[in-house]
Design a protein around this motif. Structure first.
Motif, PDB file in Angstrom:
ATOM      1  N   GLU A 250      38.246  41.423  39.257  1.00 24.46           N
ATOM      2  CA  GLU A 250      38.011  40.166  38.550  1.00 24.46           C
ATOM      3  C   GLU A 250      38.021  40.365  37.039  1.00 24.46           C
ATOM      4  O   GLU A 250      38.405  39.468  36.295  1.00 24.46           O
ATOM      5  CB  GLU A 250      36.669  39.573  38.990  1.00 24.46           C
ATOM      6  CG  GLU A 250      36.680  38.990  40.393  1.00 24.46           C
ATOM      7  CD  GLU A 250      35.321  38.452  40.814  1.00 24.46           C
ATOM      8  OE1 GLU A 250      34.339  38.667  40.063  1.00 24.46           O
ATOM      9  OE2 GLU A 250      35.237  37.819  41.875  1.00 24.46           O
ATOM     10  N   ARG A 251      37.604  41.542  36.599  1.00 25.72           N
ATOM     11  CA  ARG A 251      37.581  41.830  35.166  1.00 25.72           C
ATOM     12  C   ARG A 251      38.862  42.513  34.699  1.00 25.72           C
ATOM     13  O   ARG A 251      38.971  42.905  33.546  1.00 25.72           O
ATOM     14  CB  ARG A 251      36.364  42.714  34.848  1.00 25.72           C
ATOM     15  CG  ARG A 251      35.044  41.984  35.017  1.00 25.72           C
ATOM     16  CD  ARG A 251      33.887  42.948  35.122  1.00 25.72           C
ATOM     17  NE  ARG A 251      32.600  42.265  35.220  1.00 25.72           N
ATOM     18  CZ  ARG A 251      32.139  41.665  36.309  1.00 25.72           C
ATOM     19  NH1 ARG A 251      32.858  41.671  37.423  1.00 25.72           N
ATOM     20  NH2 ARG A 251      30.970  41.060  36.315  1.00 25.72           N
ATOM     21  N   GLN A 252      39.806  42.679  35.612  1.00 21.31           N
ATOM     22  CA  GLN A 252      41.093  43.298  35.332  1.00 21.31           C
ATOM     23  C   GLN A 252      40.929  44.713  34.775  1.00 21.31           C
ATOM     24  O   GLN A 252      41.608  45.122  33.837  1.00 21.31           O
ATOM     25  CB  GLN A 252      41.904  42.437  34.363  1.00 21.31           C
ATOM     26  CG  GLN A 252      42.143  41.025  34.900  1.00 21.31           C
ATOM     27  CD  GLN A 252      42.989  40.184  33.987  1.00 21.31           C
ATOM     28  OE1 GLN A 252      43.907  40.686  33.344  1.00 21.31           O
ATOM     29  NE2 GLN A 252      42.693  38.894  33.910  1.00 21.31           N
ATOM     30  N   ILE A 253      39.996  45.448  35.379  1.00 24.37           N
ATOM     31  CA  ILE A 253      39.764  46.839  34.984  1.00 24.37           C
ATOM     32  C   ILE A 253      40.514  47.749  35.949  1.00 24.37           C
ATOM     33  O   ILE A 253      40.307  47.679  37.161  1.00 24.37           O
ATOM     34  CB  ILE A 253      38.267  47.194  35.024  1.00 24.37           C
ATOM     35  CG1 ILE A 253      37.441  46.152  34.253  1.00 24.37           C
ATOM     36  CG2 ILE A 253      38.026  48.581  34.462  1.00 24.37           C
ATOM     37  CD1 ILE A 253      35.943  46.344  34.408  1.00 24.37           C
ATOM     38  N   VAL A 254      41.351  48.590  35.417  1.00 26.24           N
ATOM     39  CA  VAL A 254      42.103  49.535  36.244  1.00 26.24           C
ATOM     40  C   VAL A 254      41.314  50.843  36.310  1.00 26.24           C
ATOM     41  O   VAL A 254      41.065  51.482  35.288  1.00 26.24           O
ATOM     42  CB  VAL A 254      43.501  49.798  35.669  1.00 26.24           C
ATOM     43  CG1 VAL A 254      44.241  50.821  36.517  1.00 26.24           C
ATOM     44  CG2 VAL A 254      44.288  48.491  35.596  1.00 26.24           C
TER      45      VAL A 254
END
Length: 262
Positions: A188-192
């Motif tokens: 959801e936070r677009q953290i890879v």
């Protein structure tokens, strides 16, 4: 991936990783029915909220620790029943009065959900809500971190109503649900985050939903501030007080010193 604009220092960024100017984006969680994960920890709550069994007094309290999915279930229930969703911290007597018509007319609403009901500072407003919902044959769902019988209230009538309210608990998630939760929070936070780092986090983070939320928030801030991907080193720095200390590395030539035979 959405590019994060770096404009001002986020005061919530963990110490030691502030090095750039970042704009703190408020994360808005999604509460769609399709996003709710069924698990043993929420089975009883799902049965009462999403099943067809009538509630005693048409009133139910859903309680459990932060991050376990109470608000998500309240949102799903409210959507299914066309309920008005309220928040305990902002509930007032005037607010409650506006929900019900005068002169005994039937209320246009048939269901109300009150999230964080245990945060309601206006006890008379909460008592009014419970009484009015009962008088109008309205279904009332309360969400809180503890069961109603344990809330610290001063009004005797409110104490009586709360003790008569059926309460169902939603438990802490098991390992499988914690994994899903952490992965979803990161997505959801677009953290890879590389899979080995995810596995390392899951082995070491406290086994609570709240810890997964806190970890995702901190990793988001740390990645923004550093401008780097989330590595094990960055995660260890950002989550230092959440993770147990790692044992010091022992050089290979010293590992078997205690087993040598003269």
């Amino acid at each position: 991936m959405v590019e994060h604009t770096k404009l001002k220092t986020d005061e919530n960024t963990p110490a030691g990783v502030i090095g750039q100017m970042v704009l703190p984006f408020a994360h808005t969680p999604r509460f769609r029915a399709a996003d709710f994960v069924f698990a043993a920890s929420n089975a009883a709550a799902r049965s009462w909220l999403l099943g067809s069994t009538p509630w005693p007094e048409r009133r139910l309290a859903l309680w459990g620790a932060a991050g376990t999915g109470k608000t998500h279930l309240l949102e799903i229930w409210a959507q299914r029943h066309g309920a008005r969703l309220l928040h305990g911290a902002s509930l007032s007597h005037a607010h409650v009065a506006a929900l019900f018509p005068a002169c005994g007319a039937r209320a246009p609403l048939m269901a109300i959900a009150l999230d964080s009901a245990d945060e309601c500072a206006d006890e008379r407003a909460l008592l009014h809500l419970i009484n009015a919902a009962r008088e109008h044959g309205m279904v009332l769902l309360l969400g809180a971190r503890t069961p109603p019988a344990r809330w610290a209230v001063a009004l005797p009538d409110l104490t009586s109503r709360l003790r008569a309210t059926m309460a169902v608990a939603i438990g802490q998630p098991g390992d499988g649900l914690l994994r899903v939760l952490l992965l979803r929070l990161l997505a959801e936070r677009q953290i890879v985050v590389a899979q080995p780092v995810v596995e390392w986090l899951l082995r070491r983070l406290p086994r609570t939903a709240l810890a997964m939320q806190e970890a995702a928030n901190r990793l988001d801030h740390a990645a923004l501030a550093s401008g780097r991907p989330v590595t094990r080193a960055l995660a260890a720095q950002a989550l230092a007080d959440l993770l147990p200390a790692e044992p010091p590395l022992v050089p290979a030539d010293q590992k078997n010193d205690g087993l040598r035979v003269s």
